[in-house]
Design a protein around this motif. Structure first.
Motif, PDB file in Angstrom:
ATOM      1  N   THR A 136      30.475 -18.877  37.146  1.00  0.00           N
ATOM      2  CA  THR A 136      31.696 -18.720  36.356  1.00  0.00           C
ATOM      3  C   THR A 136      31.407 -18.500  34.878  1.00  0.00           C
ATOM      4  O   THR A 136      32.289 -18.059  34.140  1.00  0.00           O
ATOM      5  CB  THR A 136      32.590 -19.959  36.517  1.00  0.00           C
ATOM      6  N   LEU A 137      30.195 -18.830  34.435  1.00  0.00           N
ATOM      7  CA  LEU A 137      29.820 -18.627  33.037  1.00  0.00           C
ATOM      8  C   LEU A 137      28.988 -17.376  32.821  1.00  0.00           C
ATOM      9  O   LEU A 137      28.667 -17.059  31.669  1.00  0.00           O
ATOM     10  CB  LEU A 137      29.029 -19.844  32.530  1.00  0.00           C
ATOM     11  N   MET A 138      28.615 -16.695  33.895  1.00  0.00           N
ATOM     12  CA  MET A 138      27.802 -15.493  33.755  1.00  0.00           C
ATOM     13  C   MET A 138      28.613 -14.385  33.103  1.00  0.00           C
ATOM     14  O   MET A 138      29.766 -14.169  33.463  1.00  0.00           O
ATOM     15  CB  MET A 138      27.295 -15.044  35.120  1.00  0.00           C
ATOM     16  N   PRO A 139      28.055 -13.698  32.131  1.00  0.00           N
ATOM     17  CA  PRO A 139      28.815 -12.644  31.456  1.00  0.00           C
ATOM     18  C   PRO A 139      29.232 -11.548  32.421  1.00  0.00           C
ATOM     19  O   PRO A 139      28.468 -11.144  33.293  1.00  0.00           O
ATOM     20  CB  PRO A 139      27.840 -12.123  30.389  1.00  0.00           C
ATOM     21  N   MET A 140      30.471 -11.095  32.238  1.00  0.00           N
ATOM     22  CA  MET A 140      31.032 -10.059  33.100  1.00  0.00           C
ATOM     23  C   MET A 140      31.962  -9.196  32.261  1.00  0.00           C
ATOM     24  O   MET A 140      32.772  -9.730  31.493  1.00  0.00           O
ATOM     25  CB  MET A 140      31.802 -10.695  34.264  1.00  0.00           C
ATOM     26  N   PRO A 141      31.866  -7.876  32.379  1.00  0.00           N
ATOM     27  CA  PRO A 141      32.780  -7.015  31.621  1.00  0.00           C
ATOM     28  C   PRO A 141      34.236  -7.332  31.959  1.00  0.00           C
ATOM     29  O   PRO A 141      34.581  -7.605  33.111  1.00  0.00           O
ATOM     30  CB  PRO A 141      32.388  -5.604  32.063  1.00  0.00           C
ATOM     31  N   MET A 142      35.087  -7.293  30.950  1.00  0.00           N
ATOM     32  CA  MET A 142      36.482  -7.652  31.159  1.00  0.00           C
ATOM     33  C   MET A 142      37.171  -6.693  32.125  1.00  0.00           C
ATOM     34  O   MET A 142      38.005  -7.109  32.943  1.00  0.00           O
ATOM     35  CB  MET A 142      37.215  -7.675  29.818  1.00  0.00           C
ATOM     36  N   ALA A 143      36.830  -5.403  32.061  1.00  0.00           N
ATOM     37  CA  ALA A 143      37.457  -4.447  32.965  1.00  0.00           C
ATOM     38  C   ALA A 143      37.113  -4.770  34.417  1.00  0.00           C
ATOM     39  O   ALA A 143      37.971  -4.717  35.309  1.00  0.00           O
ATOM     40  CB  ALA A 143      37.008  -3.028  32.602  1.00  0.00           C
TER      41      ALA A 143
END
Length: 736
Positions: free
Chosen positions: A557-564
């Protein structure tokens, strides 16, 4: 539910007795217990005191009843405990100074041994260029870490209905505490210090000025006072020292926190007691130097983090020591909590309030197994120094060749005259052609190897830190497989830092739950109850934290992910039915979606408040004509009626409410008018509820449409079936 388990225990005991086995075997703890001590003639009290001195120091006041009441002895022991660990952290703090200076851009520094870091004397013609990539890489990493909201997962240890309800309450309480303690800001602050120090800390404490205001705590009628709630602050590495046993995987036996605070803060936090304690320190002439006595140079904060270094400038300051000692079954069964301001004890000595040391380590993902690990950014320093050295050589070459250079004989140039501001005339001495007296020298560029080396070092730095074109979003035009591969590589770089933050959040959850179990003695409604969050419509008290639950923060849940991509997943879950619209709005991060509210959400929020009141034994809100009976009945069934572990009184009260809702639904379907104020339909008493089979209970889902109700009444009155059928067909045709 417990009878079969008890019968199984009895059968097992009888079987062991018949086979000749003992029914009182030694427990595992008894089997691994150490050997009994030799008889030295010491009394049990003397052995107890010797054990405490071995664990907490020879000057521990609790070993002697005469010194146990001496507050000055406790204050002296606290300072001695802090000073005893100075040498163990000295080398680490020395490297922390260098790391902070490198982040601030002061990178041409060196030190002799553990002496202060300083910039050596620079030759007159030398250039010292700093192309600071460390601060950019650390800032980007920090932004990625705190971009996501942690996902709390509380799993009940059993499938017992009461455990499920408690796990749900704990889940909601942790989400509330994340916002109440402003953990998003504290995570950014702790991550900032952990990047250069290797570790920082969250210090949780009970703040009497927080929480909702309640009249029950007032000293006179109408007066309200806060119930108190959990507070949290970030501590730097130089402010915390721990017992020698502590490692990255072994919890410390004791923790000492030292802070330099202003005299005003001591008075604000501890009143007259804190004011007197602060005055004693300043009157004795031993006023501490801000940050200097913490084992790190006071000038480091001033030159690297100016706001923090100058925060207490020109202020009267004092020291605050906070001591936490973990419970020990033989020496201190209840632990120890002590606060010293200046030379006076302002709190304690008392048992450890939450039965846990409320100091959580926040690490940067380093593989160093030490309690004070060396940070990841130390691996980048060599690349940074080589880049600075290569660029300095390049700048030196540019400086040399920037202006014209001439090859002349000694004393050949007489003078140079500027004419009109744009023309320069050079006079030379000597006979013969001018080309023999002065010749221009052709400029030359730096070697190709010097030009290529910075690019190689920059690439190596980017690969190690993750601050590269992929993370900066500068890669375009690649295939889908290439994008996935580069993203997987990026996630592997940031995975250690993300996992460390998730572990810190997990430890924070456990301490927060222990604090709420201790401090939520008065049931309180969470701040989000009924405000667009029907899933939070319940009151929380200390009983909700009884028992044992498994709490964890998922690193994914904390791993970076593009908002799109995140929004795409959210939309896909909604379309496939994984989540409903209410959960979609809750997970949506935009206020335009969070402000959306529907009548069903309000009905469910009110229904959950009714169920919570019935379960807690408090008066339930009155039944209203506007209530949606189907939603209220569904909530009562899920929360109370279908549970087998609740008392008969609670089941009867819920059943009475359920029947009242059913009666009100029948009144609405029969075309009845809304009752006047004060004459709302009341449900029958528990004794008058008819004992109907489940198939004959008046469920709201099985009620006929409103247009059919008059025909049902006519049938009951003896009207012909043909007439009733004709009227029903006429009504249905008009409705269509």
């Amino acid at each position: 539910m417990t009878i079969p388990y008890t019968d199984a225990l009895i059968d097992d005991a009888l079987t062991r007795a018949m086979e000749g086995f003992s029914n009182n075997p030694a427990s595992p703890n008894e089997q691994v217990a150490p050997n009994a001590p030799e008889d030295t003639g010491a009394t049990p009290d003397e052995d107890y005191s010797a054990l405490q001195r071995a664990l907490y120091g020879a000057d521990y006041p609790g070993t002697d009843p005469t010194t146990a009441e001496d507050m000055a002895a406790w204050a002296s022991w606290t300072r001695g405990l802090w000073d005893s660990r100075r040498e163990s952290v000295q080398t680490h703090l020395h490297l922390v100074e260098r790391n902070r200076l490198f982040r601030a851009g002061q990178q041409w520094i060196s030190a002799n041994g553990l002496g202060p870091w300083r910039e050596p004397a620079r030759p007159r013609d030398a250039a010292r260029v700093v192309y600071n990539m460390i601060d950019k890489a650390l800032d980007q990493r920090l932004q990625i870490l705190v971009d996501q909201r942690p996902g709390f997962a509380v799993t009940p240890t059993t499938q017992d209905p009461d455990d499920k309800r408690k796990a749900q309450a704990q889940q909601l309480a942790l989400e509330y505490q994340h916002d109440q303690q402003q953990m998003q800001r504290l995570a950014r602050e702790a991550g900032f210090w952990a990047q250069t120090d290797g570790v920082s800390f969250w210090h949780l404490f009970w703040d009497a000025d927080r929480g909702p205001w309640d009249e029950r705590l007032g000293s006179r009628p109408g007066e309200k006072k806060p119930l108190g709630d959990i507070g949290c602050q970030t501590l730097r590495v130089e402010q915390v020292r721990v017992s020698p046993n502590a490692t990255a995987t072994q919890a410390p036996h004791w923790v000492v926190v030292r802070e330099v605070i202003s005299r005003a803060e001591a008075a604000f936090r501890y009143g007259v007691t804190g004011l007197d304690a602060a005055d004693t320190t300043m009157l004795n002439g031993n006023q501490p130097t801000y940050s200097g006595a913490e084992g790190i140079g006071s000038w480091v904060l001033t030159q690297t983090t100016i706001g923090e270094g100058q925060r207490l400038r020109d202020e009267d300051v004092t020291e605050r020591f906070t001591v936490y000692v973990a419970p020990h079954p033989d020496a201190l069964p209840e632990g120890l909590h002590l606060i010293v301001v200046g030379d006076k004890v302002v709190f304690g000595p008392s048992p450890l309030l939450w039965n846990a040391i409320p100091v959580v380590a926040v690490r940067d993902g380093s593989s160093d197994p030490s309690y004070y690990p060396r940070p990841v950014m130390e691996q980048w320093i060599d690349h940074q120094m080589r880049i600075n050295a290569l660029l300095s050589k390049w700048v030196e070459n540019i400086r040399v060749n920037a202006g014209g250079r001439f090859l002349t004989r000694p004393n050949a140039i007489a003078t140079e005259t500027f004419m009109g501001g744009v023309t320069s005339m050079i006079e030379i001495r000597g006979a013969g052609p001018m080309g023999e007296s002065i010749q221009p020298v052709q400029g030359f560029s730096v070697g190709s190897d010097v030009k290529e080396a910075p690019a190689l070092e920059k690439t190596a730095f980017e690969d190690a830190s993750g601050w590269n074109a992929v993370s900066r979003g500068q890669v375009t035009g690649e295939s889908g497989r290439a994008i996935i591969a580069s993203r997987e590589q990026l996630e592997r770089v940031f995975s250690p830092a993300v996992n460390s933050l998730a572990q810190a959040y997990t430890d924070w959850c456990k301490v927060s739950m222990a604090a709420m179990a201790w401090g939520y003695d008065v049931p309180r409604a969470l701040g989000a109850v009924g405000k667009g969050r029907p899933d939070l419509a319940r009151a929380i008290s200390s009983t909700d934290f009884d028992g044992q639950s498994d709490v964890k923060v998922e690193p994914s849940t904390l791993m970076p992910m593009p908002m799109a991509f995140r929004l795409y997943l959210l939309d896909n879950w909604l379309q496939t039915g994984v989540i409903d619209q209410k959960e979609y709005r809750r997970r949506q991060m935009f206020a335009i979606a969070r402000d959306i509210n529907t009548p069903d959400d309000d009905q469910e929020a009110r229904a959950k408040r009714v169920a919570d009141a019935i379960r807690m034994g408090s008066p339930a809100p009155d039944l209203r004509w506007q209530d949606n009976e189907a939603i209220h009945q569904d909530v009562l069934e899920r929360e109370i009626l279908l549970q087998d572990d609740l008392s008969p009184d609670i089941i009867a009260a819920a059943q009475e409410r359920w029947m009242a809702l059913a009666n009100q639904a029948m009144q609405k379907q029969g075309g009845g008018a809304q009752p006047m104020a004060g004459n709302l339909p009341a449900g029958p008493s528990a004794a008058s509820v008819p004992s109907l089979p489940p198939g004959q209970l008046p469920l709201a889902a099985g009620n006929p449409p409103i247009g059919v109700a008059p025909m049902m009444q006519q049938q009951a009155g003896g009207a012909p079936e043909a007439e009733v059928a004709a009227q029903q067909a006429d009504i249905l045709s008009r409705q269509s």
